[in-house]
Design an enzyme around this catalytic site. Sequence first.
Site, PDB file in Angstrom:
ATOM      1  N   CYS A 114      10.923   6.073  11.889  1.00 54.59           N
ATOM      2  CA  CYS A 114      11.866   5.992  10.770  1.00 54.59           C
ATOM      3  C   CYS A 114      12.398   7.356  10.324  1.00 54.59           C
ATOM      4  O   CYS A 114      13.358   7.425   9.566  1.00 54.59           O
ATOM      5  CB  CYS A 114      11.231   5.260   9.607  1.00 54.59           C
ATOM      6  SG  CYS A 114      10.968   3.530  10.019  1.00 54.59           S
ATOM      7  N   HIS A 254      15.442   6.787   3.448  1.00 48.74           N
ATOM      8  CA  HIS A 254      15.147   5.782   4.470  1.00 48.74           C
ATOM      9  C   HIS A 254      14.807   4.476   3.747  1.00 48.74           C
ATOM     10  O   HIS A 254      14.107   4.483   2.729  1.00 48.74           O
ATOM     11  CB  HIS A 254      13.969   6.238   5.329  1.00 48.74           C
ATOM     12  CG  HIS A 254      13.450   5.144   6.199  1.00 48.74           C
ATOM     13  ND1 HIS A 254      14.257   4.452   7.075  1.00 48.74           N
ATOM     14  CD2 HIS A 254      12.215   4.575   6.302  1.00 48.74           C
ATOM     15  CE1 HIS A 254      13.549   3.523   7.686  1.00 48.74           C
ATOM     16  NE2 HIS A 254      12.304   3.581   7.229  1.00 48.74           N
ATOM     17  N   ASN A 284      14.911  -2.921   7.033  1.00 48.03           N
ATOM     18  CA  ASN A 284      14.580  -1.611   7.603  1.00 48.03           C
ATOM     19  C   ASN A 284      15.116  -1.548   9.037  1.00 48.03           C
ATOM     20  O   ASN A 284      14.593  -2.220   9.921  1.00 48.03           O
ATOM     21  CB  ASN A 284      13.056  -1.425   7.573  1.00 48.03           C
ATOM     22  CG  ASN A 284      12.617  -0.078   8.130  1.00 48.03           C
ATOM     23  OD1 ASN A 284      13.412   0.662   8.696  1.00 48.03           O
ATOM     24  ND2 ASN A 284      11.337   0.227   7.981  1.00 48.03           N
TER      25      ASN A 284
HETATM   26  N1  ACO Z   1       4.913 -13.409   2.770  1.00 50.59           N
HETATM   27  C1  ACO Z   1       3.935 -13.782   1.949  1.00 50.59           C
HETATM   28  N2  ACO Z   1       2.756 -13.129   1.852  1.00 50.59           N
HETATM   29  C2  ACO Z   1       2.589 -12.077   2.634  1.00 50.59           C
HETATM   30  C3  ACO Z   1       3.574 -11.623   3.538  1.00 50.59           C
HETATM   31  C4  ACO Z   1       4.774 -12.351   3.592  1.00 50.59           C
HETATM   32  N3  ACO Z   1       5.788 -12.003   4.408  1.00 50.59           N
HETATM   33  N4  ACO Z   1       3.136 -10.534   4.182  1.00 50.59           N
HETATM   34  C5  ACO Z   1       1.897 -10.286   3.711  1.00 50.59           C
HETATM   35  N5  ACO Z   1       1.559 -11.204   2.784  1.00 50.59           N
HETATM   36  C6  ACO Z   1       0.320 -11.313   2.021  1.00 50.59           C
HETATM   37  C7  ACO Z   1      -0.812 -10.593   2.699  1.00 50.59           C
HETATM   38  O1  ACO Z   1      -1.424 -11.411   3.652  1.00 50.59           O
HETATM   39  C8  ACO Z   1      -1.710 -10.284   1.525  1.00 50.59           C
HETATM   40  O2  ACO Z   1      -2.467 -11.427   1.235  1.00 50.59           O
HETATM   41  P1  ACO Z   1      -4.031 -11.287   0.832  1.00 50.59           P
HETATM   42  O3  ACO Z   1      -4.032 -10.438  -0.415  1.00 50.59           O
HETATM   43  O4  ACO Z   1      -4.446 -12.693   0.637  1.00 50.59           O
HETATM   44  O5  ACO Z   1      -4.654 -10.600   1.991  1.00 50.59           O
HETATM   45  C9  ACO Z   1      -0.750 -10.043   0.359  1.00 50.59           C
HETATM   46  O6  ACO Z   1       0.485 -10.635   0.778  1.00 50.59           O
HETATM   47  C10 ACO Z   1      -0.525  -8.577   0.067  1.00 50.59           C
HETATM   48  O7  ACO Z   1      -0.326  -7.877   1.302  1.00 50.59           O
HETATM   49  P2  ACO Z   1      -0.085  -6.326   1.359  1.00 50.59           P
HETATM   50  O8  ACO Z   1       0.063  -5.891   2.785  1.00 50.59           O
HETATM   51  O9  ACO Z   1      -1.073  -5.627   0.494  1.00 50.59           O
HETATM   52  O10 ACO Z   1       1.339  -6.263   0.632  1.00 50.59           O
HETATM   53  P3  ACO Z   1       2.095  -5.017   0.115  1.00 50.59           P
HETATM   54  O11 ACO Z   1       2.390  -5.143  -1.319  1.00 50.59           O
HETATM   55  O12 ACO Z   1       1.462  -3.729   0.589  1.00 50.59           O
HETATM   56  O13 ACO Z   1       3.499  -5.142   0.887  1.00 50.59           O
HETATM   57  C11 ACO Z   1       4.585  -4.135   2.789  1.00 50.59           C
HETATM   58  C12 ACO Z   1       3.536  -5.156   2.315  1.00 50.59           C
HETATM   59  C13 ACO Z   1       5.934  -4.595   2.304  1.00 50.59           C
HETATM   60  C14 ACO Z   1       4.567  -4.090   4.320  1.00 50.59           C
HETATM   61  C15 ACO Z   1       4.249  -2.748   2.220  1.00 50.59           C
HETATM   62  O14 ACO Z   1       2.893  -2.476   2.438  1.00 50.59           O
HETATM   63  C16 ACO Z   1       5.066  -1.615   2.809  1.00 50.59           C
HETATM   64  O15 ACO Z   1       6.240  -1.508   2.551  1.00 50.59           O
HETATM   65  N6  ACO Z   1       4.423  -0.681   3.561  1.00 50.59           N
HETATM   66  C17 ACO Z   1       5.072   0.542   4.021  1.00 50.59           C
HETATM   67  C18 ACO Z   1       6.116   0.295   5.081  1.00 50.59           C
HETATM   68  C19 ACO Z   1       6.685   1.624   5.549  1.00 50.59           C
HETATM   69  O16 ACO Z   1       7.099   2.460   4.778  1.00 50.59           O
HETATM   70  N7  ACO Z   1       6.668   1.854   6.862  1.00 50.59           N
HETATM   71  C20 ACO Z   1       7.111   3.132   7.357  1.00 50.59           C
HETATM   72  C21 ACO Z   1       8.450   3.051   7.928  1.00 50.59           C
HETATM   73  S1  ACO Z   1       8.607   1.847   9.197  1.00 50.59           S
HETATM   74  C22 ACO Z   1       8.656   2.712  10.716  1.00 50.59           C
HETATM   75  O17 ACO Z   1       8.342   3.842  10.829  1.00 50.59           O
HETATM   76  C23 ACO Z   1       9.067   1.923  11.956  1.00 50.59           C
END
Ligand code: ACO
Length: 344
Positions: A114, A254, A284
């Site tokens: 990214c 980003h 993204n």
């Molecule tokens: N729909 C419903 N529930 C979901 C989904 C979904 N699509 N995805 C995950 N959940 C659930 C999980 O299973 C979890 O359930 P649990 O608590 O029972 O285990 C709950 O939701 C919370 O999951 P988290 O992973 O803690 O959710 P979070 O608030 O962290 O959001 C996300 C997830 C959006 C992926 C976030 O962590 C994020 O944005 N991370 C950073 C991404 C990023 O910046 N990446 C770098 C760039 S990408 C690249 O380089 C290619």
Amino acid sequence: MARAAITAVGRFLPEDRLTNADLEKMVDTNDEWIRSRTGIRERRILWDKDKATAYMATEAAKDLLRKRGLDASEIEAVIIATVTPDMFFPATACLVQHAIGATKAWGFDLSAACSGFLFALSTGASFIESGRHEKVLVIGADKMSSITDYTDRTTCVLFGDAAAAVLLEPADEGYGILDTIEQIDGAQADLLCMPAGGSLNPPTHETIDKKMHFLHQQGRQVFRYAVEGMADVSVEVMARNGLTGDDVRYLVPHQANLRIIDATARRMGLTKDKVMLNIERYGNTTAATIPLCLNDWEHELRRGDNLVLSAFGGGFTWGAMYVKWAYDGDKVAASAEAEMVAEG
Ligand code: ACO
């Protein structure tokens, strides 16, 4: 030393939309969760199996060349930031160079997830600053749908496909790319990666059965690093150039997650109207997010505007850039419109 300025932009977006409602039918998720956790409503997907990253990058380059009224033979180098090249080799840059007819250009692909576009922009700027080149095409392009597991709800809601391009040329004194910070740290490489397909895990039946050719992410942990890393470098680039929130016209972040962007803007002391945001519409798109923003906001940008570009991605890779915008975007938009009317 001549600085490098962005002097033109262009983009390509696939027509097909994948909405949160569509995803509700594919995996156990819902619109409310996706919007509140990420800020995304829909993404564009290039479903056509015969078209890939080089196609999108080519279309973005053609859009830029048309708007700028430039012949491709004037381009001296093509740098393509991508983690979804058409093939390992030849480089996507070769395919794009040929497709647009950049007969005098050399080039290469650059892999930094990214942060790829930011690193490619910094690399392209060095060619201008050294005096080696006067016209460098930098493209961010990713067909993320090709490495996304549409049975994994934790990743498939996040990504979309797109490409966007910028042209770098020597800047007038005081304009262009004035400062950059780039960082990498491989200590947490396994938190965000595509485990197979490379020389460590070449394709086998086993790697396919284990879904190792898809992007894998430990979202919660990546989030913690991203929120801190992106804000840290953005604040640092402001501090070392004596910029306050009032001086910055736009943060160009980003687009991985709305909450990461909001946190970065808050630490920079920026109000919401100073943040370019299109994650809602495109998700993204990895290397394409920042140039897509520049393209979509081009008509609002004025010569002299202070921009901070900022990214965080797999690797980890991250960085920020201070740009003094070099041209009035409204004039380009107006002349492109007039040209289209003239062409009927
Ligand atoms: N729909 C419903 N529930 C979901 C989904 C979904 N699509 N995805 C995950 N959940 C659930 C999980 O299973 C979890 O359930 P649990 O608590 O029972 O285990 C709950 O939701 C919370 O999951 P988290 O992973 O803690 O959710 P979070 O608030 O962290 O959001 C996300 C997830 C959006 C992926 C976030 O962590 C994020 O944005 N991370 C950073 C991404 C990023 O910046 N990446 C770098 C760039 S990408 C690249 O380089 C290619």
